[in-house]
Scaffold this active site. Structure first.
Site, PDB file in Angstrom:
ATOM      1  N   LYS A 113       0.857  -1.184   0.000  1.00 32.29           N
ATOM      2  CA  LYS A 113       0.000   0.000   0.000  1.00 32.29           C
ATOM      3  C   LYS A 113       0.888   1.227   0.000  1.00 32.29           C
ATOM      4  CE  LYS A 113      -4.549   0.815   0.544  1.00 32.29           C
ATOM      5  NZ  LYS A 113      -5.640  -0.150   0.309  1.00 32.29           N
TER       6      LYS A 113
HETATM    7  N1  GLU Z   1      -7.396   0.125  -2.904  1.00 26.19           N
HETATM    8  C1  GLU Z   1      -8.166  -1.040  -3.153  1.00 26.19           C
HETATM    9  C2  GLU Z   1      -8.217  -1.937  -1.928  1.00 26.19           C
HETATM   10  O1  GLU Z   1      -8.070  -1.484  -0.823  1.00 26.19           O
HETATM   11  C3  GLU Z   1      -7.735  -1.784  -4.420  1.00 26.19           C
HETATM   12  C4  GLU Z   1      -6.295  -2.154  -4.487  1.00 26.19           C
HETATM   13  C5  GLU Z   1      -5.885  -2.670  -5.858  1.00 26.19           C
HETATM   14  O2  GLU Z   1      -6.692  -2.725  -6.755  1.00 26.19           O
HETATM   15  O3  GLU Z   1      -4.711  -2.991  -5.985  1.00 26.19           O
HETATM   16  O4  GLU Z   1      -8.487  -3.112  -2.028  1.00 26.19           O
END
Ligand code: GLU
Length: 423
Positions: A113
Site C-alpha cells: 500500500k
Molecule cells: N485500494 C483497493 C483496496 O483497498 C484496491 C487495491 C488494488 O486494486 O490494488 O483493495
C-alpha cells in the site's frame, strides 16, 4: 505492544487492530504458526520526501510512503491513498490487509500500500500532478509490473493512475501499462474496474444474506461513505430490492425510512459533491447514524469507525465492511457478543483488487475482455472465496474475520515455508 521500533500502535489503532487480528488467527494455523511472526512485520517500508513548486511559487514538501508487507505469493499489490491523516503506521496496516485480502481470494499477489500525507482538496490539478509524478519517481525503485503494482484508493482515481503510469514509463523508457491498475480504458484499463469494489461489496453481502436466510427484498441498508465504494454498493442493493434508509458522507447524514431514491441521490451528489442538502430525506446528526435500524450496515469510508462505544448502539444484523479496517478490536468484541455478523473487509471489499488483477492480466496478454466476462468472473471468484471462508467459520465456530484470516494466512505461510529462508 511489542513488535517494531518505528511505530507505536495502540490497541485500536490500525496497526494495533491488524496485530490483534493476527493474534486471533494464530491458534488456527497449526504447524504453520511457527512462521506467524513474518506477518507481524512488513517486508519493506519506504518513506519519501516529495518537494514540489506550488502555483504561487513557494516550495512545499509532502511525506509519501510505499510499504510492501509481503511479497511471498507474488508481486506487491495495493492502492495509493491521498489523505491529510496518512501515516506510516496506517499504510503498514493497509498493506498487511492487502496481503490477507489477496490471499483470501487467492490472487497471485503479496500485499502493499502507498500513501501521501496531503489534503488533495487544497491543491490545484497541476500541483496534484506534480506531487503524483514526483512520488512515482521516488518509489520507482521498488514498483514495477512484476514487482509491485499500485492502484486507486481513498482520494485517488484513474487520472492519478494515468500520471503514475506515464511517469514510470518515461523513467524506464518504455510504455509499461502493467505498473498500475485502475487506469483509464484508453491506457490499458479494464472495463468494470471503477465499479468493481462496490459491486463486490454487493455480491459478498448478497451471499451472506443468503446464508442467513434473510431476503434482500425489503432489507434495510445503511451506508457510511458515498464515494466509489458506498455509492455503487448502495445502488446495487437498491436495484435488487433492498431499501437504502440512511447514508452518511463528509457533507452530512440523511435518513428516509421509506428508502432513499438512488437515482435522485446520485444526481444530487454528482451536482453538489455530497449527500448533504438532499431534498428526498431528513437530515440527522452525524453521530445518530449509528442508531439507525438496519439489516445491513456498510461502513465504506475510513478505518476505526465502529468503536466499542458505537458497536453497543448499532441496530443491525450484518456489518458489511466496504472500507479497510472500519471496525476496531473493541468494536469487534462488542459486535460478536451481541450476535451481529461481521463480513470482514478482506473479503467484502476484495472486488476492487480482483478486477485490478484482471486488468493486469489483460495488460500482459494485450487481449481485453468484455464487461460481462469481467463481472461474471468477479462474481465467481468472490462467491467461491466467500463459501470457503463461511465453511471455515462453521467448522471451527469462529467469526468470519478469523476464518478469512485462517484461509489467507495459511496460504501465505504455506508459500513462506515452501520457499524457505534465504540464505
Ligand atoms: N485500494 C483497493 C483496496 O483497498 C484496491 C487495491 C488494488 O486494486 O490494488 O483493495
Amino acid at each position: 505492544m511489542p513488535n517494531l521500533s518505528f511505530v507505536s500502535p495502540t490497541r485500536n489503532s490500525p496497526w494495533g487492530t491488524y496485530l490483534s487480528q493476527i493474534d486471533a488467527v494464530e491458534p488456527y494455523l497449526g504447524k504453520l504458526a511457527r512462521w506467524v511472526e513474518t506477518l507481524r512485520r512488513p517486508k519493506r517500508a519506504l518513506i519519501v520526501d516529495i518537494p514540489i513548486e506550488l502555483d504561487n511559487g513557494t516550495i512545499a514538501h509532502f511525506e509519501g510512503y510505499r510499504v510492501q508487507h509481503s511479497l511471498t505469493r507474488g508481486p506487491g499489490k495495493g492502492g495509493v491513498r491521498y489523505h491529510p491523516d496518512v501515516t506510516l503506521e496506517e499504510v503498514m496496516a493497509l498493506s498487511a490487509w492487502m496481503t490477507v485480502k489477496n490471499a483470501a481470494v487467492n490472487l497471485p499477489y503479496g500485499g502493499a500500500k502507498g500513501g501521501i500525507r496531503l489534503d488533495p482538496k487544497t491543491l490545484s490539478l497541476k500541483e496534484l500532478e506534480k506531487v503524483t509524478r514526483r512520488y512515482t519517481s521516488e518509489i520507482g525503485m521498488i514498483i514495477g509490473p512484476t514487482q509491485d503494482i499500485p492502484a486507486p484508493d481513498v482520494n485517488t482515481n484513474g487520472q492519478i493512475m494515468a500520471w503514475m503510469m506515464d511517469t514510470y514509463s518515461m523513467n524506464v523508457g518504455a510504455t509499461a501499462t502493467g505498473v498500475v491498475t485502475g487506469k483509464p480504458i484508453a491506457l490499458g484499463g479494464s472495463l468494470g474496474r471503477v465499479a468493481a469494489t462496490g459491486r463486490g461489496v454487493f455480491v459478498v453481502g448478497r451471499e451472506a444474506m443468503r446464508r442467513l436466510n434473510v431476503p434482500l427484498e425489503g432489507a434495510r441498508v445503511a451506508v457510511q461513505g458515498f464515494g466509489n465504494v458506498g455509492s455503487v454498493a448502495a445502488k446495487m442493493f437498491a436495484s435488487n430490492g433492498a431499501i437504502i434508509v440512511a447514508v452518511q458522507d463528509h457533507t452530512g447524514t440523511i435518513l428516509n425510512e421509506k428508502g432513499l431514491d438512488m437515482t435522485d441521490l446520485l444526481d444530487h451528489v454528482a451536482k453538489t459533491g455530497g449527500v448533504g442538502g438532499f431534498k428526498g430525506a431528513d437530515r440527522i446528526d452525524n453521530e445518530n447514524f449509528w442508531d439507525v435500524k438496519s439489516d445491513i450496515l456498510i461502513p465504506a469510508a475510513l478505518e476505526g469507525q465502529i468503536t466499542g462505544e458505537r458497536a453497543k448502539r448499532v441496530q443491525t444484523r450484518v456489518v458489511l465492511e466496504g472500507a479497510n479496517g472500519p471496525t476496531t478490536p473493541d468494536g469487534d468484541a462488542v459486535l460478536a457478543d451481541r450476535g451481529i455478523i461481521v463480513v470482514p473487509d478482506v473479503i467484502a471489499n476484495a472486488g476492487g483488487v480482483t478486477v485490478s488483477y484482471f486488468e493486469w492480466v489483460q495488460d500482459f496478454s494485450s487481449f481485453f475482455w468484455t464487461e460481462d466476462e469481467i463481472n461474471v468472473r468477479l462474481d465467481k471468484i468472490l462467491v467461491g472465496a466467500f463459501k470457503g471462508i463461511w465453511d471455515t467459520a462453521e467448522q471451527h465456530r469462529i467469526p468470519l474475520r478469523t476464518a478469512a484470516f485462517t484461509v489467507a494466512c495459511t496460504r501465505v505461510l504455506e508459500a513462506r515455508e515452501e520457499r524457505g529462508l534465504y540464505p
